[in-house]
Design a protein around this motif. Structure first.
Motif, PDB file in Angstrom:
ATOM      1  N   ALA A   1       0.839  -1.198   0.000  1.00 39.27           N
ATOM      2  CA  ALA A   1       0.000   0.000   0.000  1.00 39.27           C
ATOM      3  C   ALA A   1       0.877   1.252   0.000  1.00 39.27           C
ATOM      4  O   ALA A   1       1.915   1.298   0.665  1.00 39.27           O
ATOM      5  CB  ALA A   1      -0.925   0.013   1.217  1.00 39.27           C
ATOM      6  N   GLN A   2       0.441   2.261  -0.756  1.00 43.45           N
ATOM      7  CA  GLN A   2       1.177   3.522  -0.795  1.00 43.45           C
ATOM      8  C   GLN A   2       0.929   4.304   0.504  1.00 43.45           C
ATOM      9  O   GLN A   2      -0.218   4.500   0.912  1.00 43.45           O
ATOM     10  CB  GLN A   2       0.734   4.373  -1.979  1.00 43.45           C
ATOM     11  CG  GLN A   2       1.330   5.772  -2.011  1.00 43.45           C
ATOM     12  CD  GLN A   2       2.835   5.767  -2.134  1.00 43.45           C
ATOM     13  OE1 GLN A   2       3.384   5.221  -3.082  1.00 43.45           O
ATOM     14  NE2 GLN A   2       3.520   6.373  -1.178  1.00 43.45           N
ATOM     15  N   LEU A   3       1.998   4.743   1.137  1.00 42.63           N
ATOM     16  CA  LEU A   3       1.885   5.557   2.339  1.00 42.63           C
ATOM     17  C   LEU A   3       1.698   7.007   1.914  1.00 42.63           C
ATOM     18  O   LEU A   3       2.578   7.612   1.293  1.00 42.63           O
ATOM     19  CB  LEU A   3       3.143   5.401   3.200  1.00 42.63           C
ATOM     20  CG  LEU A   3       3.174   6.128   4.543  1.00 42.63           C
ATOM     21  CD1 LEU A   3       2.010   5.710   5.428  1.00 42.63           C
ATOM     22  CD2 LEU A   3       4.500   5.863   5.257  1.00 42.63           C
TER      23      LEU A   3
ATOM     24  N   VAL B   1       4.636   8.979  11.100  1.00 41.29           N
ATOM     25  CA  VAL B   1       4.694   8.445   9.747  1.00 41.29           C
ATOM     26  C   VAL B   1       6.144   8.166   9.356  1.00 41.29           C
ATOM     27  O   VAL B   1       6.421   7.210   8.627  1.00 41.29           O
ATOM     28  CB  VAL B   1       4.018   9.407   8.762  1.00 41.29           C
ATOM     29  CG1 VAL B   1       4.144   8.903   7.334  1.00 41.29           C
ATOM     30  CG2 VAL B   1       2.544   9.579   9.122  1.00 41.29           C
ATOM     31  N   ALA B   2       7.081   8.966   9.850  1.00 46.66           N
ATOM     32  CA  ALA B   2       8.496   8.715   9.576  1.00 46.66           C
ATOM     33  C   ALA B   2       8.926   7.363  10.130  1.00 46.66           C
ATOM     34  O   ALA B   2       9.785   6.691   9.550  1.00 46.66           O
ATOM     35  CB  ALA B   2       9.348   9.832  10.171  1.00 46.66           C
ATOM     36  N   ALA B   3       8.325   6.955  11.251  1.00 48.45           N
ATOM     37  CA  ALA B   3       8.652   5.643  11.821  1.00 48.45           C
ATOM     38  C   ALA B   3       8.228   4.526  10.871  1.00 48.45           C
ATOM     39  O   ALA B   3       8.971   3.555  10.664  1.00 48.45           O
ATOM     40  CB  ALA B   3       7.966   5.480  13.180  1.00 48.45           C
ATOM     41  N   ILE B   4       7.038   4.656  10.273  1.00 45.63           N
ATOM     42  CA  ILE B   4       6.571   3.660   9.302  1.00 45.63           C
ATOM     43  C   ILE B   4       7.448   3.683   8.061  1.00 45.63           C
ATOM     44  O   ILE B   4       7.816   2.637   7.500  1.00 45.63           O
ATOM     45  CB  ILE B   4       5.102   3.929   8.926  1.00 45.63           C
ATOM     46  CG1 ILE B   4       4.197   3.777  10.155  1.00 45.63           C
ATOM     47  CG2 ILE B   4       4.652   3.005   7.806  1.00 45.63           C
ATOM     48  CD1 ILE B   4       4.167   2.375  10.728  1.00 45.63           C
ATOM     49  N   GLU B   5       7.782   4.887   7.617  1.00 43.67           N
ATOM     50  CA  GLU B   5       8.630   5.043   6.437  1.00 43.67           C
ATOM     51  C   GLU B   5       9.982   4.354   6.656  1.00 43.67           C
ATOM     52  O   GLU B   5      10.488   3.642   5.783  1.00 43.67           O
ATOM     53  CB  GLU B   5       8.809   6.539   6.149  1.00 43.67           C
ATOM     54  CG  GLU B   5       9.431   6.861   4.814  1.00 43.67           C
ATOM     55  CD  GLU B   5       9.489   8.365   4.570  1.00 43.67           C
ATOM     56  OE1 GLU B   5       9.621   8.769   3.425  1.00 43.67           O
ATOM     57  OE2 GLU B   5       9.391   9.137   5.560  1.00 43.67           O
ATOM     58  N   TYR B   6      10.552   4.542   7.826  1.00 48.38           N
ATOM     59  CA  TYR B   6      11.847   3.936   8.150  1.00 48.38           C
ATOM     60  C   TYR B   6      11.727   2.417   8.250  1.00 48.38           C
ATOM     61  O   TYR B   6      12.550   1.672   7.698  1.00 48.38           O
ATOM     62  CB  TYR B   6      12.363   4.512   9.471  1.00 48.38           C
ATOM     63  CG  TYR B   6      13.621   3.853   9.978  1.00 48.38           C
ATOM     64  CD1 TYR B   6      14.852   4.121   9.393  1.00 48.38           C
ATOM     65  CD2 TYR B   6      13.571   2.952  11.042  1.00 48.38           C
ATOM     66  CE1 TYR B   6      16.010   3.507   9.860  1.00 48.38           C
ATOM     67  CE2 TYR B   6      14.708   2.335  11.512  1.00 48.38           C
ATOM     68  CZ  TYR B   6      15.933   2.616  10.912  1.00 48.38           C
ATOM     69  OH  TYR B   6      17.069   1.999  11.370  1.00 48.38           O
TER      70      TYR B   6
END
Length: 266
Positions: A182-184, A207-212
């Motif tokens: 899924a696109q964040l 959201v940066a935590a998910i991105e990382y």
């Protein structure tokens, strides 16, 4: 010190000012007796077609109208410039923001306010995505009613400011969606915001935590995305093909150069 930056688009010059001085030193106001730099400003205003203003910290602060902001917005309209408002807030729907402005005697038509949730919805539509996992304030769910909520196989995860509802449990719900492809999609990437005298974490760090964790790149619909300001300014830039007119964008930041130091934008 909190600053308001004025971006001129197209072009490469940005001027940083204290929160209200973008308005008080405006060329629009120089003719109304407000202190400014008339020679520079008169030439500047002739090249403009409109102004895009941020809301929180530029027009009002913590819900209260900033001194002079009402007169400044009226002056912008009085000289024939277009005026739009652009905001990153993902806690309040567009209609609520318009009513807040009107209660403070700042005129705003329904299409005068461009919000990050609306930018996110537009990005999804342009991308052909219809199934999302939605993580926003309950008050802004109405901005996403065109999409189906799918917590099994969403095409995108839309994330915004949730305050205390950004928990480890929620992060662990978002994580497998993004790992599954899924696109964040982040409504805005603010690191923090000011509530009264207190600085609070915004959606950005979560959201940066998910991105990382997923080694993916988030799509940012709101600030600091250049596309966000471009979309907000688009209705003001419908000028003849050979016109050199531009739009000025004023927004809040937490630091910046001295008031008259030009800054080159990439």
């Amino acid at each position: 010190m909190r600053m308001a930056r004025c971006y001129r688009s197209p072009g490469t010059v940005a001027i940083a000012r204290p929160a209200t001085s973008c308005l008080r030193s405006s060329p629009v106001l120089a003719s109304r007796g407000v202190p400014g730099k008339p020679r520079f400003m008169e030439k500047w205003v002739r090249s403009l077609r409109g102004v895009v203003l941020d809301l929180d910290g530029t027009v009002y602060d913590d819900g209260d109208l900033i001194d002079g902001a009402g007169d400044a917005t009226a002056a912008v309209r009085a000289v024939g410039l277009g005026l739009k408002f652009a905001t990153n807030t993902s806690r309040h729907p567009c209609g609520t923001l318009i009513e807040r402005l009107r209660r403070q005697d700042v005129y705003a038509a329904p299409d005068d306010v461009f919000t990050a949730p609306r930018a996110a919805a537009a990005w999804l539509l342009d991308s052909g995505m219809t199934r999302i996992s939605l993580h926003v304030s309950p008050m802004t769910v109405e901005e996403s009613t065109r999409f189906a909520i799918d917590e099994q196989q969403p095409e995108a995860v839309m994330a915004g400011d949730l305050g205390d509802d950004w928990t480890v449990e929620r992060l662990n719900r978002v994580f497998p969606h993004v790992m599954g492809g899924a696109q964040l999609l982040e409504i805005q990437k603010n690191r923090y915001w000011k509530h009264g005298d207190t600085l609070c974490l915004d959606a950005g760090p979560f959201v940066a935590a998910i991105e990382y964790a997923t080694a993916t790149t988030v799509v940012v619909a709101g600030k600091p995305s250049a596309e966000f300001f471009g979309a907000a300014a688009a209705p003001l830039t419908s000028s003849p093909p050979n016109s050199s007119s531009s739009v000025t964008i004023c927004k809040r930041t937490c630091a910046g150069p001295s008031p008259w130091e030009p800054e080159r934008l990439s």
